[in-house]
Design an enzyme around this catalytic site. Structure first.
Site, PDB file in Angstrom:
ATOM      1  N   HIS A  28       0.793  -1.085  -0.182  1.00 35.02           N
ATOM      2  CA  HIS A  28      -0.017   0.052  -0.081  1.00 35.02           C
ATOM      3  C   HIS A  28       1.003   1.136  -0.078  1.00 35.02           C
ATOM      4  O   HIS A  28       0.325   2.237  -0.749  1.00 35.02           O
ATOM      5  CB  HIS A  28      -0.871  -0.253   1.091  1.00 35.02           C
ATOM      6  CG  HIS A  28      -1.868  -1.212   1.159  1.00 35.02           C
ATOM      7  ND1 HIS A  28      -2.476  -1.914   2.299  1.00 35.02           N
ATOM      8  CD2 HIS A  28      -2.687  -1.623  -0.076  1.00 35.02           C
ATOM      9  CE1 HIS A  28      -3.566  -2.499   1.676  1.00 35.02           C
ATOM     10  NE2 HIS A  28      -3.461  -2.440   0.347  1.00 35.02           N
TER      11      HIS A  28
ATOM     12  N   HIS B 254      -7.626  -8.270  -7.586  1.00 39.85           N
ATOM     13  CA  HIS B 254      -8.156  -8.918  -6.404  1.00 39.85           C
ATOM     14  C   HIS B 254      -8.260  -8.067  -5.413  1.00 39.85           C
ATOM     15  O   HIS B 254      -7.638  -7.855  -4.379  1.00 39.85           O
ATOM     16  CB  HIS B 254      -6.825  -9.988  -6.018  1.00 39.85           C
ATOM     17  CG  HIS B 254      -6.784 -11.139  -7.000  1.00 39.85           C
ATOM     18  ND1 HIS B 254      -6.067 -10.968  -8.126  1.00 39.85           N
ATOM     19  CD2 HIS B 254      -6.960 -12.304  -7.171  1.00 39.85           C
ATOM     20  CE1 HIS B 254      -5.859 -11.778  -9.040  1.00 39.85           C
ATOM     21  NE2 HIS B 254      -6.532 -12.756  -8.286  1.00 39.85           N
TER      22      HIS B 254
ATOM     23  N   SER C 227      -6.773  -1.800  -0.704  1.00 40.84           N
ATOM     24  CA  SER C 227      -6.218  -1.169  -1.679  1.00 40.84           C
ATOM     25  C   SER C 227      -7.465  -0.099  -2.378  1.00 40.84           C
ATOM     26  O   SER C 227      -7.052   0.902  -2.776  1.00 40.84           O
ATOM     27  CB  SER C 227      -5.644  -2.142  -2.801  1.00 40.84           C
ATOM     28  OG  SER C 227      -4.677  -3.156  -2.378  1.00 40.84           O
TER      29      SER C 227
ATOM     30  N   GLU D  18     -13.493  -8.785  -7.403  1.00 39.69           N
ATOM     31  CA  GLU D  18     -13.367  -9.625  -6.342  1.00 39.69           C
ATOM     32  C   GLU D  18     -14.270 -10.630  -6.617  1.00 39.69           C
ATOM     33  O   GLU D  18     -15.545 -10.577  -6.564  1.00 39.69           O
ATOM     34  CB  GLU D  18     -13.339  -8.867  -5.191  1.00 39.69           C
ATOM     35  CG  GLU D  18     -13.598  -9.706  -3.779  1.00 39.69           C
ATOM     36  CD  GLU D  18     -12.419 -10.505  -3.804  1.00 39.69           C
ATOM     37  OE1 GLU D  18     -12.327 -11.750  -3.733  1.00 39.69           O
ATOM     38  OE2 GLU D  18     -11.145  -9.999  -3.772  1.00 39.69           O
TER      39      GLU D  18
ATOM     40  N   ASP E 105     -13.600 -12.808 -12.116  1.00 40.60           N
ATOM     41  CA  ASP E 105     -12.272 -13.332 -12.033  1.00 40.60           C
ATOM     42  C   ASP E 105     -11.215 -11.915 -12.691  1.00 40.60           C
ATOM     43  O   ASP E 105     -11.492 -11.944 -13.926  1.00 40.60           O
ATOM     44  CB  ASP E 105     -11.884 -14.648 -12.928  1.00 40.60           C
ATOM     45  CG  ASP E 105     -10.542 -14.983 -12.850  1.00 40.60           C
ATOM     46  OD1 ASP E 105      -9.744 -13.960 -12.406  1.00 40.60           O
ATOM     47  OD2 ASP E 105     -10.284 -16.132 -13.170  1.00 40.60           O
ATOM     48  N   GLY E 106     -10.638 -11.315 -11.869  1.00 45.18           N
ATOM     49  CA  GLY E 106      -9.939 -10.241 -12.296  1.00 45.18           C
ATOM     50  C   GLY E 106      -8.633 -10.649 -13.298  1.00 45.18           C
ATOM     51  O   GLY E 106      -8.657  -9.617 -14.099  1.00 45.18           O
TER      52      GLY E 106
ATOM     53  N   ASP F 160      -2.586  -8.742  -7.158  1.00 49.85           N
ATOM     54  CA  ASP F 160      -2.016  -9.132  -5.890  1.00 49.85           C
ATOM     55  C   ASP F 160      -2.955 -10.354  -5.344  1.00 49.85           C
ATOM     56  O   ASP F 160      -3.571 -10.500  -4.422  1.00 49.85           O
ATOM     57  CB  ASP F 160      -1.981  -8.090  -4.966  1.00 49.85           C
ATOM     58  CG  ASP F 160      -3.058  -7.686  -4.405  1.00 49.85           C
ATOM     59  OD1 ASP F 160      -4.264  -7.446  -5.318  1.00 49.85           O
ATOM     60  OD2 ASP F 160      -3.314  -6.947  -3.373  1.00 49.85           O
TER      61      ASP F 160
END
Length: 282
Positions: A19, A42, A100, A118, A143-144, A164
């Site tokens: 971050h 994510h 995030s 997400e 699904d990212g 991530d």
């Protein structure tokens, strides 16, 4: 894959590194008026309670943001990051930790966009409730990795991809590599941040080197920044650090991060193995 909940790890040393870097990249983007798009593959829940539930079971935040919370000698980049965590806690207590999406939302301007993905149904529900109705923010339960291709390049040609995954299954390592290649194929001058765990696992050890090769199309090179905070346990298990691999890193990040990590390593470390590593290449 859907068993993973970031709430158990919120605010730990890995979150501090990830971050802090995210904030510094977005600060750089905000130096220009033109809008940017953040794609978070994510995204998680967006925010996490530290006073009960999953985060309190492990208290990983105590050795992460907790070590920085009361200090008055923070370097500028660390002070900026901690200041945003303070802004997320209205009463001055360290009770909540922003994910995030929350950091990005605090730095977002009206002309900027957040695309948040997400898959976990509980975390998606929390995130959608928190940010789903905000202007310029899209929250989707898909699904990212799969969604990434439809988000690049952004109309303004200014953008950041944050990747991530939990890396709980080994296929995540290959999917990260594929996602980076696809992102650069579609948007060679875009910034990509990949978070990586530091583990005694072959795939974890190999991924930084593979990312260096995948980053070859990038117009502004790459940076690999690792923060080792300890050592694996006696059986060789456990995450003993993490790193971020930044493709097309802003010059403000590459100039400031080495000194920042040199300060963070002893601040968050738990023994003689604590140390930083910063590599920059083209």
């Amino acid at each position: 894959m859907l068993a993973y909940r970031h709430a158990f790890h919120a605010g730990n040393h890995a979150d501090v590194l990830k971050h802090l870097v995210l904030v510094q990249v977005l600060r750089h983007f905000n130096l220009k008026e033109k809008g940017w798009r953040l794609v978070d593959t994510h995204a998680g829940a967006g925010g996490y309670s530290l006073e009960g539930g999953p985060a309190h079971k492990r208290d990983e935040f105590v050795q992460g943001i907790g070590r920085l919370w009361g200090r008055d000698d923070l370097p500028p980049a660390v002070a900026d990051y901690v200041g945003l965590v303070r802004a997320f806690n209205a009463d001055g207590r360290l009770a909540q930790y922003p994910g995030s999406p929350a950091f990005a939302h605090m730095l977002k301007r009206p002309q900027d966009e957040l695309k948040l993905f997400e898959l976990h149904p509980t975390d998606h529900k929390i995130l959608a409730s928190y940010l789903g109705g905000e202007p310029g923010v899209q929250v989707r339960m898909v699904d990212g990795f799969t969604a990434l291709k439809g988000q690049l390049p952004p109309p303004t040609r200014r953008g950041l991809v944050l990747i991530d995954p939990p890396y709980e299954i080994k296929t995540d390592y290959a999917r990260v590599l594929a996602a980076v290649r696809e992102a650069l194929e579609r948007f060679a001058d875009g910034t990509v941040i990949v978070w990586l765990p530091q583990l005694q696992l072959l795939e974890a050890a190999q991924l930084p080197q593979r990312l260096k090769s995948a980053a070859s199309p990038a117009k502004k090179g790459w940076m690999h920044a690792r923060l080792t905070v300890g050592a694996p346990d006696a059986k060789g298990f456990g995450m003993f650090g993490s790193s971020v691999f930044v493709i097309n890193p802003p010059h403000t990040l590459t100039s400031a991060l080495p000194d920042t990590l040199a300060w963070l390593a002893p601040a968050l470390g738990t023994g003689p193995n604590a140390r930083p590593l910063v590599e920059i290449g083209h």
